[in-house]
Design an enzyme around this catalytic site. Structure first.
Site, PDB file in Angstrom:
ATOM      1  N   CYS A   2       0.832  -1.196   0.000  1.00 39.30           N
ATOM      2  CA  CYS A   2       0.000   0.000   0.000  1.00 39.30           C
ATOM      3  C   CYS A   2       0.869   1.250   0.000  1.00 39.30           C
ATOM      4  O   CYS A   2       2.051   1.200   0.321  1.00 39.30           O
ATOM      5  CB  CYS A   2      -0.865   0.009   1.246  1.00 39.30           C
ATOM      6  SG  CYS A   2      -1.754  -1.517   1.468  1.00 39.30           S
ATOM      7  N   ARG A  29       1.949   1.431  -5.865  1.00 39.35           N
ATOM      8  CA  ARG A  29       2.150   0.536  -4.731  1.00 39.35           C
ATOM      9  C   ARG A  29       0.899  -0.289  -4.415  1.00 39.35           C
ATOM     10  O   ARG A  29       0.948  -1.227  -3.609  1.00 39.35           O
ATOM     11  CB  ARG A  29       2.529   1.345  -3.497  1.00 39.35           C
ATOM     12  CG  ARG A  29       3.796   2.137  -3.660  1.00 39.35           C
ATOM     13  CD  ARG A  29       4.076   2.939  -2.417  1.00 39.35           C
ATOM     14  NE  ARG A  29       4.340   2.083  -1.281  1.00 39.35           N
ATOM     15  CZ  ARG A  29       5.519   1.592  -0.962  1.00 39.35           C
ATOM     16  NH1 ARG A  29       6.568   1.875  -1.693  1.00 39.35           N
ATOM     17  NH2 ARG A  29       5.686   0.816   0.082  1.00 39.35           N
ATOM     18  N   TRP A  76      -3.368  -2.239  -1.571  1.00 36.60           N
ATOM     19  CA  TRP A  76      -3.145  -3.537  -2.223  1.00 36.60           C
ATOM     20  C   TRP A  76      -3.537  -4.556  -1.172  1.00 36.60           C
ATOM     21  O   TRP A  76      -2.841  -4.731  -0.171  1.00 36.60           O
ATOM     22  CB  TRP A  76      -1.682  -3.688  -2.609  1.00 36.60           C
ATOM     23  CG  TRP A  76      -1.365  -4.916  -3.398  1.00 36.60           C
ATOM     24  CD1 TRP A  76      -1.511  -5.094  -4.732  1.00 36.60           C
ATOM     25  CD2 TRP A  76      -0.806  -6.135  -2.900  1.00 36.60           C
ATOM     26  NE1 TRP A  76      -1.089  -6.350  -5.100  1.00 36.60           N
ATOM     27  CE2 TRP A  76      -0.656  -7.012  -3.995  1.00 36.60           C
ATOM     28  CE3 TRP A  76      -0.431  -6.592  -1.638  1.00 36.60           C
ATOM     29  CZ2 TRP A  76      -0.148  -8.307  -3.866  1.00 36.60           C
ATOM     30  CZ3 TRP A  76       0.076  -7.871  -1.508  1.00 36.60           C
ATOM     31  CH2 TRP A  76       0.220  -8.713  -2.613  1.00 36.60           C
ATOM     32  N   ASN A 102       0.289   0.669   6.184  1.00 36.22           N
ATOM     33  CA  ASN A 102       0.896  -0.189   5.163  1.00 36.22           C
ATOM     34  C   ASN A 102       1.689  -1.260   5.892  1.00 36.22           C
ATOM     35  O   ASN A 102       2.539  -0.935   6.718  1.00 36.22           O
ATOM     36  CB  ASN A 102       1.835   0.638   4.270  1.00 36.22           C
ATOM     37  CG  ASN A 102       2.673  -0.248   3.363  1.00 36.22           C
ATOM     38  OD1 ASN A 102       2.261  -1.349   3.004  1.00 36.22           O
ATOM     39  ND2 ASN A 102       3.848   0.225   3.000  1.00 36.22           N
ATOM     40  N   GLY A 103       1.396  -2.531   5.568  1.00 36.28           N
ATOM     41  CA  GLY A 103       2.115  -3.625   6.232  1.00 36.28           C
ATOM     42  C   GLY A 103       1.142  -4.709   6.620  1.00 36.28           C
ATOM     43  O   GLY A 103       0.037  -4.794   6.075  1.00 36.28           O
ATOM     44  N   GLU A 483      12.793 -13.579 -17.622  1.00 39.23           N
ATOM     45  CA  GLU A 483      12.356 -12.188 -17.481  1.00 39.23           C
ATOM     46  C   GLU A 483      11.315 -11.850 -18.566  1.00 39.23           C
ATOM     47  O   GLU A 483      10.308 -11.194 -18.281  1.00 39.23           O
ATOM     48  CB  GLU A 483      13.583 -11.266 -17.558  1.00 39.23           C
ATOM     49  CG  GLU A 483      13.308  -9.784 -17.473  1.00 39.23           C
ATOM     50  CD  GLU A 483      12.602  -9.348 -16.202  1.00 39.23           C
ATOM     51  OE1 GLU A 483      12.428 -10.139 -15.270  1.00 39.23           O
ATOM     52  OE2 GLU A 483      12.173  -8.179 -16.176  1.00 39.23           O
ATOM     53  N   LYS A 487       7.441 -10.772 -17.815  1.00 34.78           N
ATOM     54  CA  LYS A 487       6.879  -9.503 -18.280  1.00 34.78           C
ATOM     55  C   LYS A 487       5.538  -9.718 -18.968  1.00 34.78           C
ATOM     56  O   LYS A 487       4.574  -9.027 -18.687  1.00 34.78           O
ATOM     57  CB  LYS A 487       7.811  -8.777 -19.259  1.00 34.78           C
ATOM     58  CG  LYS A 487       9.070  -8.156 -18.737  1.00 34.78           C
ATOM     59  CD  LYS A 487       8.882  -6.998 -17.809  1.00 34.78           C
ATOM     60  CE  LYS A 487       8.800  -7.461 -16.391  1.00 34.78           C
ATOM     61  NZ  LYS A 487       9.875  -7.124 -15.519  1.00 34.78           N
ATOM     62  N   GLU A 490       2.823 -10.899 -16.453  1.00 39.71           N
ATOM     63  CA  GLU A 490       2.294  -9.975 -15.450  1.00 39.71           C
ATOM     64  C   GLU A 490       1.538  -8.792 -16.040  1.00 39.71           C
ATOM     65  O   GLU A 490       0.625  -8.284 -15.407  1.00 39.71           O
ATOM     66  CB  GLU A 490       3.382  -9.499 -14.484  1.00 39.71           C
ATOM     67  CG  GLU A 490       4.455  -8.647 -15.101  1.00 39.71           C
ATOM     68  CD  GLU A 490       5.535  -8.235 -14.104  1.00 39.71           C
ATOM     69  OE1 GLU A 490       5.273  -8.178 -12.907  1.00 39.71           O
ATOM     70  OE2 GLU A 490       6.656  -7.938 -14.564  1.00 39.71           O
ATOM     71  N   HIS A 506      11.716 -32.581 -22.637  1.00 41.60           N
ATOM     72  CA  HIS A 506      11.431 -33.534 -21.551  1.00 41.60           C
ATOM     73  C   HIS A 506      10.066 -33.269 -20.935  1.00 41.60           C
ATOM     74  O   HIS A 506       9.898 -33.389 -19.711  1.00 41.60           O
ATOM     75  CB  HIS A 506      12.529 -33.451 -20.483  1.00 41.60           C
ATOM     76  CG  HIS A 506      13.886 -33.833 -20.985  1.00 41.60           C
ATOM     77  ND1 HIS A 506      14.239 -35.133 -21.267  1.00 41.60           N
ATOM     78  CD2 HIS A 506      14.964 -33.085 -21.316  1.00 41.60           C
ATOM     79  CE1 HIS A 506      15.484 -35.172 -21.719  1.00 41.60           C
ATOM     80  NE2 HIS A 506      15.947 -33.933 -21.774  1.00 41.60           N
ATOM     81  N   LYS A 605       3.980  -2.759  -6.688  1.00 40.68           N
ATOM     82  CA  LYS A 605       5.391  -2.551  -7.004  1.00 40.68           C
ATOM     83  C   LYS A 605       6.303  -3.068  -5.899  1.00 40.68           C
ATOM     84  O   LYS A 605       7.314  -3.688  -6.161  1.00 40.68           O
ATOM     85  CB  LYS A 605       5.624  -1.053  -7.224  1.00 40.68           C
ATOM     86  CG  LYS A 605       7.047  -0.685  -7.597  1.00 40.68           C
ATOM     87  CD  LYS A 605       7.310  -0.952  -9.044  1.00 40.68           C
ATOM     88  CE  LYS A 605       8.720  -0.625  -9.456  1.00 40.68           C
ATOM     89  NZ  LYS A 605       9.091  -1.407 -10.654  1.00 40.68           N
TER      90      LYS A 605
HETATM   91  C1  F6R Z   1       8.420  -7.845 -12.018  1.00 41.06           C
HETATM   92  C2  F6R Z   1       8.489  -7.149 -10.766  1.00 41.06           C
HETATM   93  C3  F6R Z   1       8.562  -7.940  -9.496  1.00 41.06           C
HETATM   94  C4  F6R Z   1       9.760  -7.437  -8.673  1.00 41.06           C
HETATM   95  C5  F6R Z   1       9.837  -8.167  -7.324  1.00 41.06           C
HETATM   96  C6  F6R Z   1      11.042  -7.749  -6.530  1.00 41.06           C
HETATM   97  O1  F6R Z   1       8.326  -6.972 -13.091  1.00 41.06           O
HETATM   98  O2  F6R Z   1       8.519  -5.950 -10.730  1.00 41.06           O
HETATM   99  O3  F6R Z   1       8.674  -9.295  -9.761  1.00 41.06           O
HETATM  100  O4  F6R Z   1      10.915  -7.646  -9.426  1.00 41.06           O
HETATM  101  O5  F6R Z   1       8.677  -7.914  -6.588  1.00 41.06           O
HETATM  102  O6  F6R Z   1      11.059  -6.389  -6.263  1.00 41.06           O
HETATM  103  P1  F6R Z   1      12.361  -5.660  -5.768  1.00 41.06           P
HETATM  104  O7  F6R Z   1      13.379  -5.720  -6.827  1.00 41.06           O
HETATM  105  O8  F6R Z   1      11.923  -4.271  -5.437  1.00 41.06           O
HETATM  106  O9  F6R Z   1      12.826  -6.418  -4.536  1.00 41.06           O
END
Ligand code: F6R
Length: 610
Positions: A2, A29, A76, A102-103, A483, A487, A490, A506, A605
Site C-alpha cells: 500500500c 504501490r 493492495w 501499510n504492512g 524475465e 513480463k 504480469e 522432456h 510494485k
Molecule cells: C516484475 C516485478 C517484481 C519485482 C519483485 C522484486 O516486473 O517488478 O517481480 O521484481 O517484486 O522487487 P524488488 O526488486 O523491489 O525487490
C-alpha cells in the site's frame, strides 16, 4: 504494497487536491481501493472506496475536501478483499481517530478478540482496523493521544508504517514505522509524510528516511521523533538527506505509460549506473570481499531474482567462482549451510521486499556478510546489509521492472569483470575489452530498442490472441527468457513459461501445437547458437511459430519464423542486448489487449509482506 501519505498543513483550501496528487504518485504501490481523512475546524471527515483512484475521484471528489491536516491511502489488499469497507482510513467506534496503515499486523486476530471483548465494534475485515481501536482503548485509559498511540504501537507484531490524525490534536500527524517504508518531507511551513520519494518530490527534496521502531508526530513547523523502546528523542538532523531525483523523472514526461517511458529511459539509466559505479568507494571493497569469500550466495525476488540468476551463471562462467542463486522466499532451503566467511548478495530494486529482507536477516544470523544491490538509497535492505551498491537508475514507477533490471545486470557484470581480472581469470587486455563494452552499453540498449520496436509492435497483434507461450534459451540467456516470460505474464496476462531449451523436450513440448508461440533467446556463444538449432527444429516440427532474439549474423536466423537481430559485443552483455525486445513485446501486447501496463491486476510494485 500500500501507499500512505500525510500532510500537516496550513493551506486549508488545497488539502484534498494535494492528498489526491500524493496518492496518484503512490498508486503503483497498490490500486484496488483508496481513501482520505481530513481535519477541518475540529471535525474529522473520512471518504474512501473500492476502485481505481481516478474513478474514485469522480465518485467521491477527494479534491474538494479542505482542511489543515490529512492522511491518505492507496491499497493492495492483504487481509480482507478490496471493498468500500476494507478501504483505509479506518476509524474507531466514536469517530475520533483515523488511521492509515501499510504492512501486516501479525497478531491482529488476538488483538481483535481482546478489543471485541472490551466492546469495540469492527467495521472491516482488515488487520489494520485493530490499530485504531487500540488507540481508542488506550486513550480512554490514559487520556493522552500521543501516549495512547505509542502504547497501541507497542502492542503490534508484524510490519507497519502508520499515520494517525485526530480532532483532539488538530495540527498533528502521528506516525510509527517498522519494516514498511516511511519518509518525512521537510519544509519550513509544512510537513509531508509518505511511503516513498515520488510523493514527497512535489513538496521538497529534503527528507528523513525513518528507521524501524521510530514513532513521533509532525506539526506544520516541527518534527518530533523518538525511539519506541527507550522513549529517548532522536536527533534527526544527522538523518536529513537531499534527494537527487527530480519530479520530471517521477512523472510520465509525455509517454502514455510509465512502463514505456522507463523502457526508453534505459540508455540514460545505464549512464547513471556507470557514473555511480565510477565514484563508488564501496565497489572495490565489494570486489575484495568476493575474492576472500568462502562461498557466495545471490538472491532476489521476481525480476531481481533473474538478475541474481544471471550473476550466478556469469560468475561460474567468467570467474570460475561458484555462486549459488536462490529465490529469496526460499532462503530456508539454503540458510543451514551458511557459515562465517560466506557472502550473500541481496538484490532488490525497491530495497524493501520482505522476502529478501528476511533472507538477509537469516543469513546474517548465520555469520554471512551481506552486500545489497538496490536502486533506493537508504531503503531497508541496504540499511540492514554490511555494504551497499546502488544502481542509480532513477525512480521506477511502472509496476513491471524494466530499467532497473538492466541497471542491476550492468552493475553485476562490472563486478564480475573486476573480480575476474583480480583473480586472473581474464587477462588485462580481455578486461580492457570488456570494460569498453560495458561502457558502451547505453548505446547497445538504444540500438536494441530501435531494432525491435517495429517487430515487437507487429507481433503483439498475434500474441494478444494467445493464451500460452514458451520462452526458451540456454545458459546466460535463461534468466533473460524468464524475465521475458514474467513480463508478458504480469502485464498482458498470457500464461508464459521459460525453460532451458534443452529441457523443453522432456515434457513441455507436449503442449506445442499449430501456431503455438515460442520465443527463443539466443546469446552470442558459438556452442549455444549451434545447440539451439536442434531445439528450434523440434518446435517447428510440431507447428510452433517461432520468434528469435538473436545476434547479428547468428546461424539460427534462417530457421526462425520471425527474427529480431541485436548487436552482441560479448555474451556478458546479453541482458542489455536481448531484454529490451522482450519488454516491448510485453508492453505492446498489453496495449493491444486494452490493459493498463502500469497497473496490472493483483500486483504491487513493492511487496513488503512474506
Ligand atoms: C516484475 C516485478 C517484481 C519485482 C519483485 C522484486 O516486473 O517488478 O517481480 O521484481 O517484486 O522487487 P524488488 O526488486 O523491489 O525487490
Amino acid at each position: 504494497m500500500c501507499g500512505i501519505i500525510g500532510l500537516c498543513f496550513n493551506k486549508t483550501e488545497e488539502l484534498g487536491k494535494l492528498l489526491y496528487k500524493g496518492l496518484q504518485r503512490l498508486e503503483y504501490r497498490g490500486y484496488d481501493s483508496a481513501g482520505i481523512a481530513v481535519l477541518n475546524s475540529g471535525r474529522l471527515f473520512v471518504v474512501k472506496g473500492k476502485g481505481m483512484l481516478r474513478d474514485l475521484e469522480e465518485r467521491l471528489k477527494f479534491t474538494e475536501y479542505t482542511g489543515s491536516t490529512g492522511i491518505g491511502h492507496t491499497r493492495w489488499a492483504t487481509h480482507g478483499a478490496p471493498s468500500d469497507i476494507n478501504a483505509h482510513p479506518h476509524v474507531d467506534c466514536k469517530g475520533f481517530f483515523a488511521v492509515v496503515h501499510n504492512g501486516i499486523i501479525e497478531n491482529f486476530d488476538e488483538l481483535k478478540k481482546w478489543l471485541i471483548n472490551r466492546g469495540h465494534i469492527f467495521a472491516s475485515e482488515t488487520d489494520s482496523e485493530v490499530i485504531v481501536h487500540l488507540i481508542e482503548e488506550y486513550y480512554r485509559e490514559l487520556g493522552d493521544v500521543y501516549e495512547a498511540f505509542k502504547r497501541a504501537i507497542r502492542s503490534l507484531k508484524g510490519a507497519f508504517a502508520i499515520l494517525m490524525i485526530t480532532p483532539l490534536e488538530e495540527n498533528k500527524v502521528f506516525f510509527a514505522k517498522k519494516d514498511s517504508p516511511l519518509i518525512i518531507g521537510l519544509r519550513e511551513d509544512y510537513k509531508v509524510l509518505a511511503s516513498d520519494i515520488p510523493a514527497i518530490l512535489d513538496h521538497t527534496c529534503s527528507v528523513i528516511v525513518l528507521r524501524d521502531y521510530w514513532v513521533g508526530y509532525v506539526t506544520p513547523s516541527r518534527v518530533h521523533i523518538e525511539d519506541l523502546a527507550s522513549g529517548k528523542p532522536i536527533d534527526y538532523s544527522t538523518y536529513i538527506r537531499l534527494i537527487e531525483w527530480s519530479i520530471e523523472e517521477a512523472s510520465k514526461g509525455g509517454y502514455p505509460h510509465f512502463m514505456i517511458k522507463e523502457i526508453y529511459e534505459q540508455p540514460l539509466a545505464l549512464i547513471n549506473t556507470i557514473t555511480g559505479l565510477r565514484s563508488s568507494r564501496e565497489f572495490p571493497l565489494v570486489v575484495k570481499m568476493l575474492v576472500d569469500a568462502r562461498r557466495v550466495y545471490v538472491t532476489g525476488a521476481g525480476t531481481s531474482y533473474h538478475a541474481a540468476e544471471f550473476y550466478a551463471i556469469a560468475s561460474n562462467t567468467l570467474t570460475g567462482l561458484l555462486t549459488i542463486p536462490f529465490i529469496a522466499s526460499e532462503y530456508e532451503a539454503y540458510v543451514n549451510a551458511v557459515r562465517d566467511g560466506d557472502i550473500l548478495i541481496a538484490i532488490s530494486q525497491s530495497g524493501e521486499t520482505m522476502d529478501v529482507l528476511k533472507a538477509v536477516r537469516m543469513f546474517k544470523e548465520r555469520g554471512a556478510r551481506v552486500v545489497a544491490v538496490s536502486n533506493v538509497v537508504e531503503s531497508a535492505i541496504p540499511r540492514e546489509s554490511h555494504i551497499s551498491l546502488y544502481t542509480r537508475a532513477g525512480p521506477e514507477i511502472g509496476v513491471a521492472a524494466t530499467k532497473t533490471f538492466l541497471a542491476q545486470t550492468l552493475l553485476l557484470s562490472w563486478l564480475l569483470v573486476e573480480l575476474a581480472e583480480y583473480t586472473g581469470a581474464i587477462s588485462s587486455s580481455e578486461h580492457r575489452e570488456l570494460v569498453k563494452s560495458l561502457e558502451e552499453s547505453p548505446r547497445l540498449v538504444e540500438v536494441s530498442l530501435e531494432r525491435s520496436e517495429k517487430t515487437a509492435y507487429e507481433l503483439s497483434e498475434v500474441y494478444a490472441e494467445k493464451k500460452s507461450m514458451y520462452y526458451l534459451s540456454r545458459h546466460i540467456g535463461l534468466p533473460i527468457a524468464k524475465e521475458g516470460a514474467l513480463k508478458i505474464k504480469e502485464i498482458a496476462y498470457i500464461h508464459a513459461e521459460a525453460y532451458p531449451a534443452g529441457e523443453s523436450k522432456h515434457g513441455p513440448i507436449a503442449l506445442v501445437e499449430s501456431a503455438f508461440p515460442v520465443v527463443f533467446i539466443v546469446p552470442k556463444l558459438v556452442w549455444l547458437e549451434h545447440s539451439t538449432k536442434g531445439n528450434i527444429e523440434e518446435m517447428k516440427a510440431r507447428g510452433a511459430k517461432t520468434l528469435g532474439i538473436v545476434c547479428d549474423e547468428s546461424p539460427v536466423v534462417s530457421l526462425l519464423d520471425h527474427v529480431i537481430t541485436v548487436p552482441c559485443p560479448h555474451w556478458l552483455l546479453t541482458p542489455i542486448s536481448h531484454t529490451p525486445p522482450l519488454q516491448l513485446l510485453a508492453y505492446y501486447t498489453a496495449i493491444r489487449k486494452g490493459l493498463d501496463p502500469d497497473r496490472p491486476r493483483n500486483l504491487a510494485k513493492t511487496v513488503t509482506v512474506e
